[in-house]
Design an enzyme around this catalytic site. Structure first.
Site, PDB file in Angstrom:
ATOM      1  N   LYS A  11       0.858  -1.188   0.000  1.00  0.00           N
ATOM      2  CA  LYS A  11       0.000   0.000   0.000  1.00  0.00           C
ATOM      3  C   LYS A  11       0.894   1.238   0.000  1.00  0.00           C
ATOM      4  O   LYS A  11       1.647   1.498   0.947  1.00  0.00           O
ATOM      5  CB  LYS A  11      -0.919   0.019   1.227  1.00  0.00           C
ATOM      6  CG  LYS A  11      -1.983   1.104   1.106  1.00  0.00           C
ATOM      7  CD  LYS A  11      -2.771   1.250   2.381  1.00  0.00           C
ATOM      8  CE  LYS A  11      -1.998   2.017   3.406  1.00  0.00           C
ATOM      9  NZ  LYS A  11      -2.276   3.438   3.486  1.00  0.00           N
ATOM     10  N   ASP A  35      -2.981   4.231  -2.229  1.00  0.00           N
ATOM     11  CA  ASP A  35      -3.940   4.753  -1.238  1.00  0.00           C
ATOM     12  C   ASP A  35      -3.854   6.271  -1.264  1.00  0.00           C
ATOM     13  O   ASP A  35      -3.280   6.895  -0.376  1.00  0.00           O
ATOM     14  CB  ASP A  35      -3.576   4.197   0.142  1.00  0.00           C
ATOM     15  CG  ASP A  35      -4.531   4.673   1.240  1.00  0.00           C
ATOM     16  OD1 ASP A  35      -5.626   5.158   0.917  1.00  0.00           O
ATOM     17  OD2 ASP A  35      -4.153   4.561   2.432  1.00  0.00           O
ATOM     18  N   LYS A  51      -6.625   8.250  -2.006  1.00  0.00           N
ATOM     19  CA  LYS A  51      -7.935   8.767  -1.568  1.00  0.00           C
ATOM     20  C   LYS A  51      -8.336  10.027  -2.344  1.00  0.00           C
ATOM     21  O   LYS A  51      -8.509  11.108  -1.780  1.00  0.00           O
ATOM     22  CB  LYS A  51      -7.903   9.072  -0.065  1.00  0.00           C
ATOM     23  CG  LYS A  51      -7.676   7.842   0.817  1.00  0.00           C
ATOM     24  CD  LYS A  51      -7.887   8.170   2.286  1.00  0.00           C
ATOM     25  CE  LYS A  51      -7.646   6.993   3.199  1.00  0.00           C
ATOM     26  NZ  LYS A  51      -6.225   6.620   3.345  1.00  0.00           N
ATOM     27  N   ASP A  72     -12.276  15.202  -5.346  1.00  0.00           N
ATOM     28  CA  ASP A  72     -12.249  16.516  -6.006  1.00  0.00           C
ATOM     29  C   ASP A  72     -13.452  16.577  -6.939  1.00  0.00           C
ATOM     30  O   ASP A  72     -14.308  15.682  -6.890  1.00  0.00           O
ATOM     31  CB  ASP A  72     -10.904  16.660  -6.768  1.00  0.00           C
ATOM     32  CG  ASP A  72     -10.456  18.106  -6.894  1.00  0.00           C
ATOM     33  OD1 ASP A  72     -11.301  18.960  -7.227  1.00  0.00           O
ATOM     34  OD2 ASP A  72      -9.264  18.387  -6.674  1.00  0.00           O
ATOM     35  N   THR A 109     -11.291   4.354   9.592  1.00  0.00           N
ATOM     36  CA  THR A 109     -11.360   3.473  10.767  1.00  0.00           C
ATOM     37  C   THR A 109     -10.921   4.190  12.043  1.00  0.00           C
ATOM     38  O   THR A 109     -11.048   3.656  13.133  1.00  0.00           O
ATOM     39  CB  THR A 109     -10.518   2.210  10.540  1.00  0.00           C
ATOM     40  OG1 THR A 109      -9.337   2.569   9.835  1.00  0.00           O
ATOM     41  CG2 THR A 109     -11.273   1.175   9.757  1.00  0.00           C
ATOM     42  N   ARG A 158       1.339  -0.652  11.156  1.00  0.00           N
ATOM     43  CA  ARG A 158       2.179  -0.662  12.348  1.00  0.00           C
ATOM     44  C   ARG A 158       2.331  -1.999  13.059  1.00  0.00           C
ATOM     45  O   ARG A 158       3.417  -2.267  13.589  1.00  0.00           O
ATOM     46  CB  ARG A 158       1.710   0.446  13.298  1.00  0.00           C
ATOM     47  CG  ARG A 158       2.082   1.832  12.760  1.00  0.00           C
ATOM     48  CD  ARG A 158       1.284   2.943  13.400  1.00  0.00           C
ATOM     49  NE  ARG A 158      -0.109   2.912  12.985  1.00  0.00           N
ATOM     50  CZ  ARG A 158      -1.040   3.789  13.388  1.00  0.00           C
ATOM     51  NH1 ARG A 158      -0.699   4.766  14.216  1.00  0.00           N
ATOM     52  NH2 ARG A 158      -2.270   3.707  12.950  1.00  0.00           N
TER      53      ARG A 158
END
Ligand code: C5P
Length: 229
Positions: free
Chosen positions: A37, A64, A66, A69, A128, A204
């Site tokens: 990612k 990723d 996102k 617009d 999340t 992480r």
């Protein structure tokens, strides 16, 4: 379920700095995680070279970024990313059905122009880290109407997405009793897969582990355990 099929469902979130660090991390975990990612931290440092570097390591790319617009701008950006060979690209579903449709079409056209396999467009429903998921239903509906192949959602919303016929890319994954950091709507890898997740995005718990390769292998084994049972 073969090890490679499990690997195809695990994405490592490369929020680790620049391209050298990202390649080092992707290389360490690639026997167990088959998707990288690339978020905007790495993209801002390295640009599309990050996509090529990941493909060279034998992992697929989830950009990723996102996008959010006006429809024309999203279509144009998605078209270029499609040409660059991303395997997954996401759009904020909050942008509405017209914006999502423009992104889906742009991505498809860009990939076709460059002769790449059709990438998967994902709508980001609710982050999340956000405890309030009340906008979820509306955003799922927009993603489905716009022709997205799936959505990014927490493990708590997987069943609703499957009912709508879309696939799920699920972040907010935590292992054992580890804290959620800034993530609020969290699940373990095995629970998320048991709940029907198609792909898991994990950062992480792997990248921050003392031994990322060992952490990646342990998560892969957990997921495999669910899929073969
Ligand atoms: O480190 P951690 O496992 O929390 O990383 C999760 C990754 O998934 C981060 O890169 C974050 O940007 C991303 N993500 C998320 N929630 C979303 C969409 C993407 O956490 N709804």
């Amino acid at each position: 379920m073969s090890g490679s099929a499990v690997r195809d469902r695990l994405a490592i979130a490369l929020d680790v700095g620049g391209l050298v660090e990202a390649c080092r991390m992707a290389e360490r975990v690639q026997p167990w995680f088959g998707i990288a990612k690339v978020g905007y931290e790495l993209y801002a440092e390295a640009g599309p070279a990050a996509f090529d570097a990941m493909h060279n390591l034998g992992v697929r790319v989830f950009a990723d970024l996102k996008l959010h617009d006006i429809p024309n701008t999203v279509a144009r950006g998605a078209r270029v990313l499609g040409r660059r060979g991303v395997d997954f690209l996401n759009f904020h579903a909050a942008g509405g059905v017209e914006m999502l449709r423009a992104g889906v079409e742009g991505l498809k056209e860009g990939a076709a122009d460059a002769g790449h396999e059709a990438p998967i467009a994902l709508g980001v429903t609710v982050l999340t880290s956000d405890a309030d998921a009340s906008a979820f239903g509306q955003r799922l509906e927009w993603a489905a109407k716009a022709g997205c192949g799936g959505v990014v959602c927490s493990a708590l919303e997987i069943a609703a997405v499957r009912t709508a016929g879309l696939r799920t890319m699920v972040p907010g994954i935590r292992v054992g009793a580890v804290t959620g950091d800034d993530q609020v709507r969290v699940a373990t890898p095995d629970d998320a897969i048991r709940g029907g997740a198609d792909w898991l995005v994990i950062g992480r718990p792997v990248t921050g582990a003392d031994d990322p390769a060992q952490a990646a292998a342990a998560i892969h084994a957990l997921v495999e355990g669910v899929l073969v049972s």
